[in-house]
Design a protein around this motif. Sequence first.
Motif, mmCIF file in Angstrom:
data_model
loop_
_atom_site.group_PDB
_atom_site.id
_atom_site.type_symbol
_atom_site.label_atom_id
_atom_site.label_comp_id
_atom_site.label_asym_id
_atom_site.label_seq_id
_atom_site.Cartn_x
_atom_site.Cartn_y
_atom_site.Cartn_z
ATOM 1 N N ILE A 127 -8.637 -20.199 -3.752
ATOM 2 C CA ILE A 127 -8.339 -21.588 -4.111
ATOM 3 C C ILE A 127 -7.369 -22.135 -3.067
ATOM 4 O O ILE A 127 -6.296 -21.564 -2.855
ATOM 5 N N PRO A 128 -7.736 -23.218 -2.375
ATOM 6 C CA PRO A 128 -6.869 -23.750 -1.318
ATOM 7 C C PRO A 128 -5.560 -24.307 -1.891
ATOM 8 O O PRO A 128 -5.567 -25.043 -2.876
ATOM 9 N N PHE A 129 -4.449 -23.936 -1.234
ATOM 10 C CA PHE A 129 -3.136 -24.414 -1.659
ATOM 11 C C PHE A 129 -2.219 -24.397 -0.445
ATOM 12 O O PHE A 129 -2.516 -23.788 0.580
ATOM 13 N N GLU A 130 -1.093 -25.059 -0.594
ATOM 14 C CA GLU A 130 -0.049 -24.996 0.429
ATOM 15 C C GLU A 130 1.300 -25.028 -0.283
ATOM 16 O O GLU A 130 1.422 -25.570 -1.381
ATOM 17 N N GLU A 131 2.286 -24.419 0.329
ATOM 18 C CA GLU A 131 3.634 -24.452 -0.215
ATOM 19 C C GLU A 131 4.345 -25.680 0.316
ATOM 20 O O GLU A 131 4.212 -26.026 1.485
ATOM 21 N N SER A 132 5.085 -26.327 -0.546
ATOM 22 C CA SER A 132 5.853 -27.515 -0.179
ATOM 23 C C SER A 132 7.224 -27.402 -0.840
ATOM 24 O O SER A 132 7.405 -27.818 -1.988
ATOM 25 N N ASP A 134 9.873 -25.906 -3.016
ATOM 26 C CA ASP A 134 9.773 -25.057 -4.209
ATOM 27 C C ASP A 134 8.437 -25.213 -4.915
ATOM 28 O O ASP A 134 8.124 -24.462 -5.835
ATOM 29 N N ASN A 135 7.640 -26.201 -4.509
ATOM 30 C CA ASN A 135 6.396 -26.528 -5.193
ATOM 31 C C ASN A 135 5.182 -25.959 -4.476
ATOM 32 O O ASN A 135 5.250 -25.580 -3.312
ATOM 33 N N LEU A 136 4.069 -25.943 -5.201
ATOM 34 C CA LEU A 136 2.776 -25.609 -4.615
ATOM 35 C C LEU A 136 1.894 -26.840 -4.726
ATOM 36 O O LEU A 136 1.961 -27.582 -5.710
ATOM 37 N N ARG A 137 1.063 -27.057 -3.725
ATOM 38 C CA ARG A 137 0.107 -28.163 -3.742
ATOM 39 C C ARG A 137 -1.280 -27.548 -3.688
ATOM 40 O O ARG A 137 -1.643 -26.914 -2.698
ATOM 41 N N VAL A 138 -2.049 -27.718 -4.762
ATOM 42 C CA VAL A 138 -3.361 -27.093 -4.895
ATOM 43 C C VAL A 138 -4.441 -28.125 -4.613
ATOM 44 O O VAL A 138 -4.360 -29.269 -5.077
ATOM 45 N N VAL A 139 -5.432 -27.725 -3.854
ATOM 46 C CA VAL A 139 -6.561 -28.542 -3.407
ATOM 47 C C VAL A 139 -6.119 -29.915 -2.879
ATOM 48 O O VAL A 139 -6.865 -30.887 -2.958
ATOM 49 N N GLY A 140 -4.913 -29.973 -2.371
ATOM 50 C CA GLY A 140 -4.409 -31.184 -1.739
ATOM 51 C C GLY A 140 -4.027 -32.321 -2.662
ATOM 52 O O GLY A 140 -3.533 -33.344 -2.203
ATOM 53 N N VAL A 141 -4.250 -32.169 -3.973
ATOM 54 C CA VAL A 141 -3.985 -33.305 -4.868
ATOM 55 C C VAL A 141 -3.153 -32.976 -6.102
ATOM 56 O O VAL A 141 -2.685 -33.884 -6.780
ATOM 57 N N VAL A 142 -2.974 -31.690 -6.408
ATOM 58 C CA VAL A 142 -2.222 -31.309 -7.609
ATOM 59 C C VAL A 142 -0.962 -30.570 -7.194
ATOM 60 O O VAL A 142 -1.029 -29.585 -6.460
ATOM 61 N N THR A 143 0.190 -31.054 -7.667
ATOM 62 C CA THR A 143 1.466 -30.405 -7.393
ATOM 63 C C THR A 143 1.854 -29.562 -8.596
ATOM 64 O O THR A 143 1.787 -30.031 -9.739
ATOM 65 N N ILE A 144 2.247 -28.317 -8.332
ATOM 66 C CA ILE A 144 2.729 -27.427 -9.394
ATOM 67 C C ILE A 144 4.201 -27.152 -9.101
ATOM 68 O O ILE A 144 4.550 -26.659 -8.036
ATOM 69 N N LYS A 145 5.039 -27.488 -10.070
ATOM 70 C CA LYS A 145 6.485 -27.314 -9.931
ATOM 71 C C LYS A 145 6.932 -26.138 -10.789
ATOM 72 O O LYS A 145 6.235 -25.726 -11.713
ATOM 73 N N PRO A 146 8.127 -25.602 -10.501
ATOM 74 C CA PRO A 146 8.670 -24.548 -11.360
ATOM 75 C C PRO A 146 8.743 -25.061 -12.792
ATOM 76 O O PRO A 146 9.033 -26.247 -12.988
ATOM 77 N N PRO A 147 8.433 -24.257 -13.772
ATOM 78 C CA PRO A 147 8.245 -22.807 -13.796
ATOM 79 C C PRO A 147 6.807 -22.355 -13.581
ATOM 80 O O PRO A 147 6.436 -21.262 -13.972
ATOM 81 N N PHE A 148 5.967 -23.187 -12.970
ATOM 82 C CA PHE A 148 4.603 -22.818 -12.577
ATOM 83 C C PHE A 148 3.718 -22.461 -13.773
ATOM 84 O O PHE A 148 3.043 -21.447 -13.792
ATOM 85 N N ASP A 149 3.756 -23.342 -14.779
ATOM 86 C CA ASP A 149 2.822 -23.211 -15.896
ATOM 87 C C ASP A 149 1.955 -24.462 -15.937
ATOM 88 O O ASP A 149 2.116 -25.358 -15.107
ATOM 89 N N LYS A 150 1.028 -24.527 -16.887
ATOM 90 C CA LYS A 150 0.080 -25.647 -16.876
ATOM 91 C C LYS A 150 0.759 -26.985 -17.160
ATOM 92 O O LYS A 150 0.271 -28.022 -16.731
ATOM 93 N N ASP A 151 1.887 -26.965 -17.844
ATOM 94 C CA ASP A 151 2.596 -28.208 -18.136
ATOM 95 C C ASP A 151 3.440 -28.700 -16.966
ATOM 96 O O ASP A 151 3.990 -29.795 -17.023
ATOM 97 N N SER A 152 3.556 -27.904 -15.916
ATOM 98 C CA SER A 152 4.355 -28.318 -14.760
ATOM 99 C C SER A 152 3.471 -28.792 -13.606
ATOM 100 O O SER A 152 3.896 -28.847 -12.460
ATOM 101 N N CYS A 153 2.222 -29.150 -13.921
ATOM 102 C CA CYS A 153 1.285 -29.683 -12.931
ATOM 103 C C CYS A 153 1.310 -31.212 -12.984
ATOM 104 O O CYS A 153 1.437 -31.789 -14.058
ATOM 105 N N ALA A 154 1.159 -31.842 -11.816
ATOM 106 C CA ALA A 154 1.144 -33.301 -11.762
ATOM 107 C C ALA A 154 0.139 -33.759 -10.714
ATOM 108 O O ALA A 154 0.031 -33.157 -9.643
ATOM 109 N N SER A 155 -0.591 -34.840 -11.039
ATOM 110 C CA SER A 155 -1.546 -35.414 -10.096
ATOM 111 C C SER A 155 -2.015 -36.759 -10.622
ATOM 112 O O SER A 155 -2.047 -36.985 -11.839
#
Length: 178
Positions: A127-132, A134-155
């Motif tokens: 699955i394509p991602f990049e680190e930004s 403290d956050n992860l950016r998945v498929v270029g459009v979804v940001t995952i913030k700590p604590p890295f669970d499904k509720d900490s995703c934003a897009s």
Amino acid sequence: SRVKTAPVMEESLSSLTLSDLIPYLHKKVEVQLIDGSCRSGCVYTIDPESLSIMLFDSDQGDQFQMKLIMGHALTRITALDDEDYTQLAGRFEQVLTMDTDRVIHYDSQAIKERKDRLIDWLRQSRIPFEESGDNLRVVGVVTIKPPFDKDSCASNNEIALHRVQNLIQNFLDSENKT
């Protein structure tokens, strides 16, 4: 207990301002709406811009009912008595606020370890991602913030957000099985 039949205060809302409504704060009121129906309860708060009113009512104990009355729908407000319901409003506020004992607190090491495991899982799943930071950016459009669970995703992309949240939940479920 005697019920008052005459209102203590009554105002038509056609030209009211916030200053006119403040005396109703923490008072038991009845509001009439443009459709002719009426609602009653204690005024918890008033929006200063729209003049919308949040009413609450308590059956008994800590059981409350909330009603949001939109400012444009109000035609009349009537105080039902002259008692101050500030203490009841305080109990209502306690019900509204989060119980901090139920909040899960993560230490920074646990968050770092979860992020590292998630990165490994994303790589293994191709699955394509990049680190930004403290956050992860998945498929270029979804940001995952700590604590890295499904509720900490934003897009802004709801479809991608939902899919990544499902992926994160699968990751967490697979972690819990091991």
